[in-house]
Design a protein around this motif. Structure first.
Motif, PDB file in Angstrom:
ATOM      1  N   PHE A 274       3.259   1.060 -12.317  1.00 54.82           N
ATOM      2  CA  PHE A 274       3.176   0.341 -11.048  1.00 54.82           C
ATOM      3  C   PHE A 274       3.652  -1.106 -11.148  1.00 54.82           C
ATOM      4  O   PHE A 274       3.980  -1.721 -10.139  1.00 54.82           O
ATOM      5  N   ARG A 275       3.677  -1.651 -12.354  1.00 58.30           N
ATOM      6  CA  ARG A 275       3.842  -3.094 -12.530  1.00 58.30           C
ATOM      7  C   ARG A 275       5.135  -3.631 -11.932  1.00 58.30           C
ATOM      8  O   ARG A 275       5.130  -4.584 -11.135  1.00 58.30           O
ATOM      9  N   ARG A 276       6.280  -3.061 -12.290  1.00 56.93           N
ATOM     10  CA  ARG A 276       7.574  -3.641 -11.892  1.00 56.93           C
ATOM     11  C   ARG A 276       7.755  -3.623 -10.375  1.00 56.93           C
ATOM     12  O   ARG A 276       8.135  -4.635  -9.763  1.00 56.93           O
ATOM     13  N   ASN A 277       7.500  -2.496  -9.748  1.00 59.51           N
ATOM     14  CA  ASN A 277       7.701  -2.404  -8.305  1.00 59.51           C
ATOM     15  C   ASN A 277       6.788  -3.355  -7.540  1.00 59.51           C
ATOM     16  O   ASN A 277       7.194  -3.957  -6.538  1.00 59.51           O
TER      17      ASN A 277
ATOM     18  N   LEU B 187      -2.150  -8.538 -13.094  1.00 60.35           N
ATOM     19  CA  LEU B 187      -0.994  -7.656 -12.901  1.00 60.35           C
ATOM     20  C   LEU B 187       0.118  -8.021 -13.881  1.00 60.35           C
ATOM     21  O   LEU B 187       0.755  -7.143 -14.475  1.00 60.35           O
ATOM     22  N   LEU B 188       0.333  -9.321 -14.080  1.00 60.84           N
ATOM     23  CA  LEU B 188       1.360  -9.771 -15.016  1.00 60.84           C
ATOM     24  C   LEU B 188       1.044  -9.375 -16.454  1.00 60.84           C
ATOM     25  O   LEU B 188       1.945  -9.156 -17.260  1.00 60.84           O
ATOM     26  N   SER B 189      -0.248  -9.288 -16.780  1.00 55.60           N
ATOM     27  CA  SER B 189      -0.652  -8.984 -18.153  1.00 55.60           C
ATOM     28  C   SER B 189      -0.565  -7.495 -18.483  1.00 55.60           C
ATOM     29  O   SER B 189      -0.722  -7.117 -19.644  1.00 55.60           O
TER      30      SER B 189
ATOM     31  N   LEU C  33       0.826  -1.215   0.000  1.00 50.74           N
ATOM     32  CA  LEU C  33       0.000   0.000   0.000  1.00 50.74           C
ATOM     33  C   LEU C  33       0.854   1.257   0.000  1.00 50.74           C
ATOM     34  O   LEU C  33       0.500   2.262  -0.623  1.00 50.74           O
ATOM     35  N   GLU C  34       1.976   1.210   0.693  1.00 47.76           N
ATOM     36  CA  GLU C  34       2.869   2.375   0.698  1.00 47.76           C
ATOM     37  C   GLU C  34       3.359   2.670  -0.709  1.00 47.76           C
ATOM     38  O   GLU C  34       3.431   3.833  -1.129  1.00 47.76           O
ATOM     39  N   GLU C  35       3.707   1.636  -1.469  1.00 48.38           N
ATOM     40  CA  GLU C  35       4.179   1.812  -2.843  1.00 48.38           C
ATOM     41  C   GLU C  35       3.125   2.510  -3.699  1.00 48.38           C
ATOM     42  O   GLU C  35       3.437   3.429  -4.460  1.00 48.38           O
ATOM     43  N   LEU C  36       1.865   2.102  -3.581  1.00 43.91           N
ATOM     44  CA  LEU C  36       0.809   2.677  -4.412  1.00 43.91           C
ATOM     45  C   LEU C  36       0.370   4.048  -3.917  1.00 43.91           C
ATOM     46  O   LEU C  36       0.253   5.001  -4.694  1.00 43.91           O
ATOM     47  N   LEU C  37       0.128   4.178  -2.611  1.00 40.19           N
ATOM     48  CA  LEU C  37      -0.420   5.421  -2.075  1.00 40.19           C
ATOM     49  C   LEU C  37       0.598   6.556  -2.085  1.00 40.19           C
ATOM     50  O   LEU C  37       0.211   7.729  -2.032  1.00 40.19           O
ATOM     51  N   ALA C  38       1.888   6.227  -2.159  1.00 38.30           N
ATOM     52  CA  ALA C  38       2.910   7.273  -2.199  1.00 38.30           C
ATOM     53  C   ALA C  38       2.751   8.170  -3.423  1.00 38.30           C
ATOM     54  O   ALA C  38       3.214   9.318  -3.423  1.00 38.30           O
TER      55      ALA C  38
ATOM     56  N   GLU D  64      -7.398   8.456 -10.210  1.00 36.31           N
ATOM     57  CA  GLU D  64      -8.143   7.503 -11.041  1.00 36.31           C
ATOM     58  C   GLU D  64      -7.272   6.329 -11.488  1.00 36.31           C
ATOM     59  O   GLU D  64      -7.784   5.240 -11.761  1.00 36.31           O
ATOM     60  N   ASN D  65      -5.955   6.544 -11.548  1.00 34.65           N
ATOM     61  CA  ASN D  65      -5.060   5.467 -11.971  1.00 34.65           C
ATOM     62  C   ASN D  65      -5.006   4.323 -10.963  1.00 34.65           C
ATOM     63  O   ASN D  65      -4.566   3.219 -11.302  1.00 34.65           O
TER      64      ASN D  65
END
Length: 297
Positions: free
Chosen positions: A192-195, A183-185, A14-19, A52-53
């Motif tokens: 966001f995918r790699r992290n 997520l893989l697709s 969540l930290e990765e996304l919400l940052a 929105e992302n």
């Protein structure tokens, strides 16, 4: 698998996304007895990406909030403990505002989001939580009465779409498995995918290193294995591509003495050539022919 191990992953995830959207604190202490909030989030005035992302997660992150993440469905006692954290934090924020001679309105106070792989009908009804009738929120999110500022998120009930992907990764069983595959697709260039793949892969490694894994851990390892294997494959491909690029740069230096800005601009295009065509192109064409043939413009 212990809640502590899942907490560590969920906080990092969540930290990765919400940052991208604001300030994130994990394991924030609240007053009285020392209790820690899984994730405490404050939205930024100008976020690094459009909310929105992040779909529904971005919608949740439109206001200050607490995120409490459960690997297994929480008990009523655990829900009440989460609410106690919320009210303790609200009291702390109100006291701070008074000290600083500021005012906090109801909309300024944080909301609690309890993220659970599933929520039983008994749990939802017991807390008087209901689906949103305004149409602003999708099914699977149950709101307690307005002034309690708390919502239960049943991850397995969320519609399967990109809008909910970031939350469904935190689910269990088939829900999590499908989300990891989605997520893989995503395109490899997705921001966001790699992290997130790295976070999922690290979680899998940590779980696999545990001795005597139970059935739950074996299921988790199976769900996370595609992310782990894909990341390894991409790392190998990147290593091969980097080695090929270094070889090409050595060839260009040998042929022309140095790599100036013009030659540097055609390296990526040259790398798309099959191996059997690359060497003849570099050594048989003049500098002018190389630039004319392989310039992207």
């Amino acid at each position: 698998m212990t809640r502590t191990a899942h907490d560590q992953f969920a906080k990092q995830y969540l930290e990765e996304l919400l940052a991208y959207l604001g300030q994130v604190q994990t394991s924030r202490d609240v007053p009285s007895e020392v209790r820690q909030i899984d994730v405490y989030f404050v939205p930024a005035a100008t976020p690094a990406t459009a909310p929105e992302n992040l779909g529904v997660l971005g919608q949740m992150a439109s206001t200050t909030g607490l995120f409490e993440v459960f690997r297994n469905p929480p008990t009523p006692v655990e829900i009440r403990t989460c609410k106690l954290k919320l009210y303790s934090l609200q009291g702390d924020l109100l006291r701070q505002a008074r000290r600083e001679k500021k005012s906090l309105g109801e909309s300024d106070l944080p909301r609690l989001w309890v993220l659970s792989p599933s929520c039983s009908e008994r749990l939802v009804n017991g807390f008087g939580a209901q689906l949103d009738e305004s149409g602003n929120w999708i099914p699977g999110i149950y709101f307690m009465p307005e002034f309690e500022k708390t919502a239960l998120v049943a991850i397995d009930q969320l519609p399967a779409s990109l809008n909910t992907l970031w939350l469904r990764v935190l689910g269990r069983g088939a829900t999590q498995q499908q989300a990891v595959n989605e997520l893989l697709s995503l395109p490899q260039g997705h921001p966001f995918r790699r992290n997130l793949l790295e976070i999922l892969s690290n979680w899998r490694v940590n779980v696999q290193l545990r001795q005597n894994p139970n059935e739950e851990n074996r299921e988790l390892i199976m769900n996370l294995s595609p992310a782990y294997l894909q990341l390894r494959e991409e790392a190998v491909q990147e290593g091969v591509q980097l080695e090929r690029k270094e070889m090409l740069e050595d060839m260009l230096r040998f042929r022309f003495g140095t790599i100036d800005e013009e030659l540097a601009s055609i390296i990526e295009t040259l790398l798309q050539l099959p191996r059997q065509e690359l060497t003849p192109a570099v050594f048989n064409l003049s500098r002018e022919d190389l630039l004319q043939r392989f310039s992207r413009s």
